[in-house]
Every structure is written in structure tokens, then in C-alpha cells.
Design a protein around this motif. Structure first.
Motif, PDB file in Angstrom:
ATOM      1  N   UNK A   1      -5.249  12.977   6.633  1.00 12.95           N
ATOM      2  CA  UNK A   1      -4.524  13.372   5.434  1.00 12.95           C
ATOM      3  C   UNK A   1      -5.473  13.919   4.380  1.00 12.95           C
ATOM      4  N   UNK A   2      -4.921  14.696   3.476  1.00 10.28           N
ATOM      5  CA  UNK A   2      -5.659  15.107   2.287  1.00 10.28           C
ATOM      6  C   UNK A   2      -5.852  13.890   1.390  1.00 10.28           C
ATOM      7  N   UNK A   3      -7.076  13.745   0.865  1.00 12.71           N
ATOM      8  CA  UNK A   3      -7.397  12.585   0.017  1.00 12.71           C
ATOM      9  C   UNK A   3      -7.920  13.062  -1.336  1.00 12.71           C
TER      10      UNK A   3
ATOM     11  N   UNK B   1       0.841  -1.186   0.000  1.00  9.59           N
ATOM     12  CA  UNK B   1       0.000   0.000   0.000  1.00  9.59           C
ATOM     13  C   UNK B   1       0.881   1.243   0.000  1.00  9.59           C
ATOM     14  N   UNK B   2       0.547   2.241  -0.846  1.00  7.71           N
ATOM     15  CA  UNK B   2       1.334   3.470  -0.900  1.00  7.71           C
ATOM     16  C   UNK B   2       1.147   4.270   0.380  1.00  7.71           C
ATOM     17  N   UNK B   3       2.268   4.651   0.978  1.00  6.99           N
ATOM     18  CA  UNK B   3       2.201   5.419   2.217  1.00  6.99           C
ATOM     19  C   UNK B   3       3.273   6.489   2.241  1.00  6.99           C
ATOM     20  N   UNK B   4       2.967   7.573   2.927  1.00  8.00           N
ATOM     21  CA  UNK B   4       3.937   8.643   3.168  1.00  8.00           C
ATOM     22  C   UNK B   4       3.905   8.932   4.658  1.00  8.00           C
ATOM     23  N   UNK B   5       5.041   8.776   5.305  1.00 10.31           N
ATOM     24  CA  UNK B   5       5.144   8.991   6.734  1.00 10.31           C
ATOM     25  C   UNK B   5       6.062  10.174   7.013  1.00 10.31           C
ATOM     26  N   UNK B   6       5.614  11.067   7.881  1.00  7.75           N
ATOM     27  CA  UNK B   6       6.407  12.259   8.186  1.00  7.75           C
ATOM     28  C   UNK B   6       6.760  12.309   9.669  1.00  7.75           C
ATOM     29  N   UNK B   7       7.926  12.878   9.929  1.00  5.87           N
ATOM     30  CA  UNK B   7       8.332  13.078  11.319  1.00  5.87           C
ATOM     31  C   UNK B   7       9.139  14.369  11.419  1.00  5.87           C
ATOM     32  N   UNK B   8       9.109  15.039  12.579  1.00  7.39           N
ATOM     33  CA  UNK B   8       8.225  14.714  13.683  1.00  7.39           C
ATOM     34  C   UNK B   8       6.782  15.113  13.369  1.00  7.39           C
ATOM     35  N   UNK B   9       5.883  14.737  14.236  1.00  5.28           N
ATOM     36  CA  UNK B   9       4.482  15.115  14.047  1.00  5.28           C
ATOM     37  C   UNK B   9       4.309  16.619  14.279  1.00  5.28           C
TER      38      UNK B   9
ATOM     39  N   UNK C   1       1.223  12.933   2.999  1.00  3.87           N
ATOM     40  CA  UNK C   1       1.544  12.652   4.383  1.00  3.87           C
ATOM     41  C   UNK C   1       0.610  13.433   5.300  1.00  3.87           C
ATOM     42  N   UNK C   2       0.673  13.143   6.588  1.00  2.51           N
ATOM     43  CA  UNK C   2      -0.187  13.846   7.539  1.00  2.51           C
ATOM     44  C   UNK C   2       0.364  15.208   7.912  1.00  2.51           C
TER      45      UNK C   2
ATOM     46  N   UNK D   1     -10.330  16.200  -0.393  1.00  6.08           N
ATOM     47  CA  UNK D   1     -10.935  16.525   0.885  1.00  6.08           C
ATOM     48  C   UNK D   1      -9.966  16.169   2.009  1.00  6.08           C
ATOM     49  N   UNK D   2     -10.160  16.854   3.132  1.00 13.14           N
ATOM     50  CA  UNK D   2      -9.328  16.605   4.313  1.00 13.14           C
ATOM     51  C   UNK D   2     -10.234  16.563   5.525  1.00 13.14           C
ATOM     52  N   UNK D   3     -10.491  15.370   6.028  1.00 14.49           N
ATOM     53  CA  UNK D   3     -11.226  15.240   7.277  1.00 14.49           C
ATOM     54  C   UNK D   3     -10.330  15.733   8.405  1.00 14.49           C
TER      55      UNK D   3
END
Lengths: 113, 114
Positions: free
Chosen positions: B42-44, A1-9, A104-105, B36-38
Motif C-alpha cells: 500500500x501507499x504509506x 487499527x485503521x484498515x481499508x480492504x478492497x475486493x476483488x484484488x 487500500x491495496x 512511499x509505495x513499496x
């Protein structure tokens, strides 16, 4: 699954200091990697775009690096300013352009006076 | 400097109601997108639009969603029967090409379904 992880939060730094934000991704195939700055309640604004052949790209006080072998990127901010307070989002694009962006988040940066 | 504009900035609607979110992309751009971004997530990607038709859509973009470009300038996202879980920030974006170019995002519409 494609994922992007960032740090620090999240990160708090004093005005004038430097900082480095990290991004690891598993997106494959890979087309390009972008860093965006998102102010609270606003849309993301592009800082840099790098293809797999680029190792570094600068935009003023922002410098992004990319290691496509290890699938890691960093964003270095030099001489931080209060206006740098924002969320910094790493986004990786697959081959089909904007429909294959994986976000990423984000890292929430607060620059304190 | 050209920018993508979205209206309204905040929309509150009752569950089951229809909402239309509006966007004016940058005038010479050819590709348009909704994301959208809940809150806290994350932005989706939702959908991309080119040449007056949907070019790609995600699994989120089900039958209750639709997009159109009714007058050559506005780009709208319609949610037919809103659900609580549709509450999110919706971003419109446009770009001159689909690959390796910068996309410009609007400031977003915060949709709250009550």
C-alpha cells in the motif's frame, strides 16, 4: 487499527462492460473517502471525494457510493474503455487530513478488447 | 493543467549513500506531502509540510529522512544513508488545503537501493 480492504484484488472485463469495485474500511474517526486511479508507474489521480454525509458521487463514467453506517464504499465503472485499465485505490481520511490517509491495496482492473 | 513534477523518475543508489528526491508542487498550493509505495504494498504516508516546517510525520520518517523547501518552489526529500528496504516508489503530493480537498500526486520517483 485503521484498515481499508478492497475486493476483488484483480478483475478482467471486456471493453464496454460495467464493473463494480468494493471497499470496506475500519477507519475511525472518519473524515472522507476517496477513490483514486493509478496507472502503472504513475501517481494516483483523484476520481471522487465523499464526506460521511454523501451517499453517491459521480465523475463521468465513474460513480462512487458510500454507506457510512456499514463502512462500505463501491466504485462503479460504466461502459468500460481500454484506458480504464489501472489500479483503483480506495483511500479513507481521518480528521487530520492528508497525514491520516489510509490506503487500500487497490483493485487491478484490466479491460480487454 | 497544473501538475506536480518529480525528478528523477528513477534513481539507483548504493546502500549507505545519500539521495535527494525532488518535487515541484503546484504553485499556489500550501501543503506538501511525501508518500512511499513499496512494490506490491500500500501507499504509506511519510511526512506533511506546511509553512516551511514539518506538520506531521509517520513512524517511517525517522532520523535518516529530512525534507526542505530550499527556494520556495522545490520540495525535497533527503535520505541520508540509504538501506535496501528504502527501495520503493516515492510520491510527492500537494494540496491547497489540508482537509476535504483534492491532493495532486506527482508521477513518482522509483528508488532502487543496491
Amino acid at each position: 487499527k485503521n484498515q481499508v480492504e478492497q475486493s476483488p484484488q484483480s478483475l478482467i472485463i471486456l471493453e464496454g462492460k460495467n464493473c463494480t469495485l468494493q471497499c470496506n474500511y475500519t477507519v475511525s474517526p472518519f473524515s472522507n473517502l476517496r477513490w483514486y486511479k493509478q496507472d502503472t508507474g504513475r501517481g494516483p489521480v483523484s476520481l471522487t471525494i465523499m464526506t460521511f454525509s454523501e451517499n453517491t458521487k459521480s465523475n463521468g463514467r465513474y460513480t462512487a457510493t458510500l454507506d457510512a453506517d456499514t463502512k462500505q464504499s463501491s466504485l462503479h465503472i460504466t461502459a468500460s474503455q481500454l484506458s480504464d485499465s489501472a489500479s483503483y485505490i480506495c483511500v479513507v481520511s481521518g480528521p487530520r487530513g492528508y497525514s491520516t490517509l489510509t490506503f487500500g491495496k487497490g483493485t487491478m482492473l484490466l479491460v480487454s478488447p | 493543467e497544473p501538475e506536480v513534477t518529480q525528478t528523477p523518475s528513477h534513481q539507483v543508489t548504493q546502500m549507505g549513500q545519500e539521495v535527494i528526491l525532488r518535487c515541484v508542487p503546484i504553485s499556489n498550493h500550501l501543503y506538501f506531502y511525501w508518500y512511499r509505495q513499496i512494490l506490491g504494498q500500500k501507499v504509506e504516508f511519510l511526512v506533511s509540510f506546511y509553512n516551511n516546517e514539518i506538520s506531521e510525520k509517520s513512524e517511517i520518517f525517522d532520523d535518516q529522512f529530512s525534507v526542505e523547501r530550499p527556494d520556495g518552489s522545490n520540495f525535497t526529500l533527503k535520505i541520508r544513508s540509504t538501506k535496501l528496504e528504502d527501495s520503493a516508489m516515492y510520491f510527492c503530493a500537494s494540496s491547497p488545503r489540508d482537509r476535504n480537498t483534492e491532493a495532486f500526486f506527482g508521477q513518482g520517483t522509483r528508488l532502487t537501493v543496491v
